[in-house]
Design an enzyme around this catalytic site. Sequence first.
Site, short mmCIF file in Angstrom:
data_model
loop_
_atom_site.label_atom_id
_atom_site.label_comp_id
_atom_site.label_asym_id
_atom_site.label_seq_id
_atom_site.Cartn_x
_atom_site.Cartn_y
_atom_site.Cartn_z
N ASP A 1 0.79 -1.14 0.11
CA ASP A 1 0.09 -0.10 0.06
C ASP A 1 0.86 1.24 0.08
O ASP A 1 1.70 1.37 0.62
CB ASP A 1 -0.74 0.09 1.33
CG ASP A 1 -1.74 1.17 1.16
OD1 ASP A 1 -2.81 1.33 0.48
OD2 ASP A 1 -1.56 2.32 2.20
N TYR B 1 2.67 9.80 0.24
CA TYR B 1 3.91 9.45 0.83
C TYR B 1 5.04 10.00 0.17
O TYR B 1 5.76 9.42 -0.62
CB TYR B 1 3.89 8.07 1.21
CG TYR B 1 2.80 7.46 1.69
CD1 TYR B 1 1.78 8.30 2.48
CD2 TYR B 1 2.12 6.21 1.56
CE1 TYR B 1 0.34 7.92 3.07
CE2 TYR B 1 0.86 5.80 2.12
CZ TYR B 1 0.52 6.55 2.82
OH TYR B 1 -0.76 6.25 3.43
N GLN C 1 -10.33 1.63 3.43
CA GLN C 1 -9.12 1.56 4.24
C GLN C 1 -9.31 2.61 5.27
O GLN C 1 -9.47 3.82 5.04
CB GLN C 1 -7.66 2.25 3.20
CG GLN C 1 -6.36 2.10 4.00
CD GLN C 1 -5.10 2.41 3.38
OE1 GLN C 1 -4.53 3.14 3.89
NE2 GLN C 1 -5.18 1.90 2.08
N TYR D 1 -5.45 0.52 8.61
CA TYR D 1 -4.26 1.19 8.46
C TYR D 1 -3.83 1.30 9.99
O TYR D 1 -4.80 1.46 10.96
CB TYR D 1 -4.17 2.63 7.80
CG TYR D 1 -4.95 3.66 7.95
CD1 TYR D 1 -4.53 4.50 9.13
CD2 TYR D 1 -5.77 3.99 7.23
CE1 TYR D 1 -5.06 5.64 9.15
CE2 TYR D 1 -6.56 5.23 7.45
CZ TYR D 1 -6.19 6.10 8.84
OH TYR D 1 -6.88 7.23 8.89
N LYS E 1 6.57 -0.97 22.92
CA LYS E 1 7.72 -0.16 22.88
C LYS E 1 7.76 1.21 23.59
O LYS E 1 8.93 1.70 24.17
CB LYS E 1 8.38 -0.02 21.47
CG LYS E 1 7.77 1.05 20.54
CD LYS E 1 8.40 1.48 19.31
CE LYS E 1 8.78 0.31 18.41
NZ LYS E 1 9.32 0.67 17.17
N ARG F 1 0.35 12.70 17.77
CA ARG F 1 -0.71 13.85 17.04
C ARG F 1 -2.18 13.05 17.11
O ARG F 1 -2.94 13.88 16.75
CB ARG F 1 -0.38 14.00 15.67
CG ARG F 1 0.93 14.63 15.25
CD ARG F 1 1.01 14.91 14.03
NE ARG F 1 0.99 13.44 13.14
CZ ARG F 1 0.58 13.41 11.92
NH1 ARG F 1 -0.72 13.97 11.43
NH2 ARG F 1 0.64 12.05 11.21
N ARG G 1 10.15 -0.66 9.03
CA ARG G 1 11.13 0.04 8.81
C ARG G 1 12.34 -0.71 8.35
O ARG G 1 13.27 -0.10 8.04
CB ARG G 1 11.53 0.98 9.84
CG ARG G 1 10.18 1.83 10.13
CD ARG G 1 10.38 2.92 11.19
NE ARG G 1 11.44 4.06 10.55
CZ ARG G 1 11.34 5.17 10.89
NH1 ARG G 1 10.56 5.62 11.80
NH2 ARG G 1 12.24 6.38 10.40
N1 LIG Z 1 -5.47 5.92 4.27
C1 LIG Z 1 -4.84 6.57 5.06
O1 LIG Z 1 -5.10 7.69 5.42
C2 LIG Z 1 -3.58 6.09 6.03
C3 LIG Z 1 -2.97 6.80 7.01
C4 LIG Z 1 -1.90 6.23 7.69
C5 LIG Z 1 -1.30 5.17 7.10
N2 LIG Z 1 -1.71 4.54 6.13
C6 LIG Z 1 -1.26 3.04 5.43
O2 LIG Z 1 -1.16 2.32 6.60
C7 LIG Z 1 0.36 1.57 6.67
C8 LIG Z 1 0.49 1.45 8.20
O3 LIG Z 1 0.28 2.49 9.05
P1 LIG Z 1 1.35 3.22 10.05
O4 LIG Z 1 2.56 3.24 9.28
O5 LIG Z 1 0.51 4.31 10.24
O6 LIG Z 1 1.17 2.43 11.40
P2 LIG Z 1 1.65 0.97 11.76
O7 LIG Z 1 1.78 -0.17 10.58
O8 LIG Z 1 0.62 0.55 13.01
O9 LIG Z 1 3.17 1.18 12.58
C9 LIG Z 1 4.43 0.93 11.75
C10 LIG Z 1 5.51 1.45 12.65
O10 LIG Z 1 5.49 0.60 13.63
C11 LIG Z 1 6.97 0.42 13.88
N3 LIG Z 1 6.97 -1.20 13.91
C12 LIG Z 1 6.53 -2.09 12.85
N4 LIG Z 1 6.89 -3.50 13.05
C13 LIG Z 1 7.46 -3.28 14.37
C14 LIG Z 1 7.89 -4.42 14.97
N5 LIG Z 1 7.58 -5.70 14.75
N6 LIG Z 1 8.32 -4.11 16.32
C15 LIG Z 1 8.40 -2.66 16.86
N7 LIG Z 1 7.95 -1.86 16.03
C16 LIG Z 1 7.52 -2.07 14.90
C17 LIG Z 1 7.59 1.06 13.09
O11 LIG Z 1 8.14 2.21 13.20
P3 LIG Z 1 9.29 2.56 14.49
O12 LIG Z 1 10.35 1.57 14.04
O13 LIG Z 1 9.78 4.01 14.17
O14 LIG Z 1 8.74 2.69 15.56
C18 LIG Z 1 6.90 1.27 11.73
O15 LIG Z 1 7.14 2.27 10.89
C19 LIG Z 1 0.99 2.94 6.20
O16 LIG Z 1 2.48 2.72 5.75
C20 LIG Z 1 0.10 3.42 4.95
O17 LIG Z 1 0.32 2.49 3.76
C21 LIG Z 1 -3.00 4.96 5.56
#
Ligand SMILES: NC(=O)c1ccc[n+]([C@@H]2O[C@H](COP(=O)([O-])OP(=O)(O)OC[C@H]3O[C@@H](n4cnc5c(N)ncnc54)[C@H](OP(=O)(O)O)[C@@H]3O)[C@@H](O)[C@H]2O)c1
Length: 330
Positions: free
Chosen positions: A53, A58, A167, A195, A206, A219, A281
Amino acid sequence: MENYKLPHTDFEISRLIFGCWAVVGGFNWGHQDKKDSLDAMREAFDNGITTFDTAEAYGNGASENLLAEALGDKRSDMIIASKVGPQDFLPDDVIKACERGLKNLKTDYIDLYQLHWPNPEIPLEDTMGALQKLKDDGKIRAYGVSNFGNKSLDICKESGFTISSNQMAYNLIFRAIEFSILPQCVEDNVPILCYSPIMQGLLTGKFDSAEQVPDDRARTRHFNKGRSQSRHQEEGCEALTFQTIDKIKKFAEESNVNMGNLSLAWLLAQKGVAAPIVGGRNADQVRKNLKTMEVKLTADMVNHLNEITLPLKEKLGSNADLWQTGGRVI
Ligand SMILES: NC(=O)c1ccc[n+]([C@@H]2O[C@H](COP(=O)([O-])OP(=O)(O)OC[C@H]3O[C@@H](n4cnc5c(N)ncnc54)[C@H](OP(=O)(O)O)[C@@H]3O)[C@@H](O)[C@H]2O)c1
């Protein structure tokens, strides 16, 4: 890896989707190493995550570019979901945005093209008409929406356009869609792509307190409006948020399941959910998140997680916008 057939498509997505926002670093995420990003995406693909996605928003195309660089040679075996931003919802602009996306992604089709946020200024039927044209022309294979609330979903249904997904922000500590959006999506057969499914890392355990969470990640409406990057006017519920996280953490330990995996597995157990979209990441995070597919929650475990997160769900209420006080998810 399990797969899931979205309605009105002739393809399946993987039940874990890789989210390509954090891999560009910058806003919300800070410094990011490019090699780590490429490794993370390749690790995901090599282990059965076929679906990625991304969005033009982005990094202003940087995420789409990076995905092409990481996996360009795998194009026919992967599913790309990208998005067009609400500033581009006039029909001609939708077409132009898609052309830019194709160029960034170095491909000639996008599998799932999504409207990133509603735009009440532009008739939705017009925007949908442009998506249908892109589909008829073979530029996209299917279209979906994101951050669409009940009213916008009603318009989609009444106008007869066949959306394949919605989404939404959805995780154990942000259950707002359960009030009315998820039930409508289930009724209308519009699967949810979740998401921020581990709440941007909070659901890995963490952070032990609100103070530890960096301002750009604090935020959301869980945190006090006084946080420097905040765009809402609410007091937040920091104590309840961290009490809830603590309870989830303890339950994960008792159940001998990694907390992040438990959180993702809970989403996979929800009716109406097609897949969580989880960011990573580096390759190590991806490997850890992939272990979710080995976790099987019993009904009792799901019920217990529902119970311990209920007070926070009720406190944050039905506003499905993670960041703002109201009006954007319509
Ligand atoms: N449609 C929309 O409006 C919208 C909005 C937001 C996101 N999205 C989509 O949803 C995706 C995912 O959402 P998100 O990135 O906001 O949040 P998320 O998937 O809940 O969190 C991802 C973050 O958590 C940390 N992480 C991931 N796996 C981990 C693990 N195994 N252990 C420890 N830390 C871990 C990493 O950051 P750190 O290492 O820095 O902690 C990573 O960047 C986005 O990439 C995007 O494609 C869409």
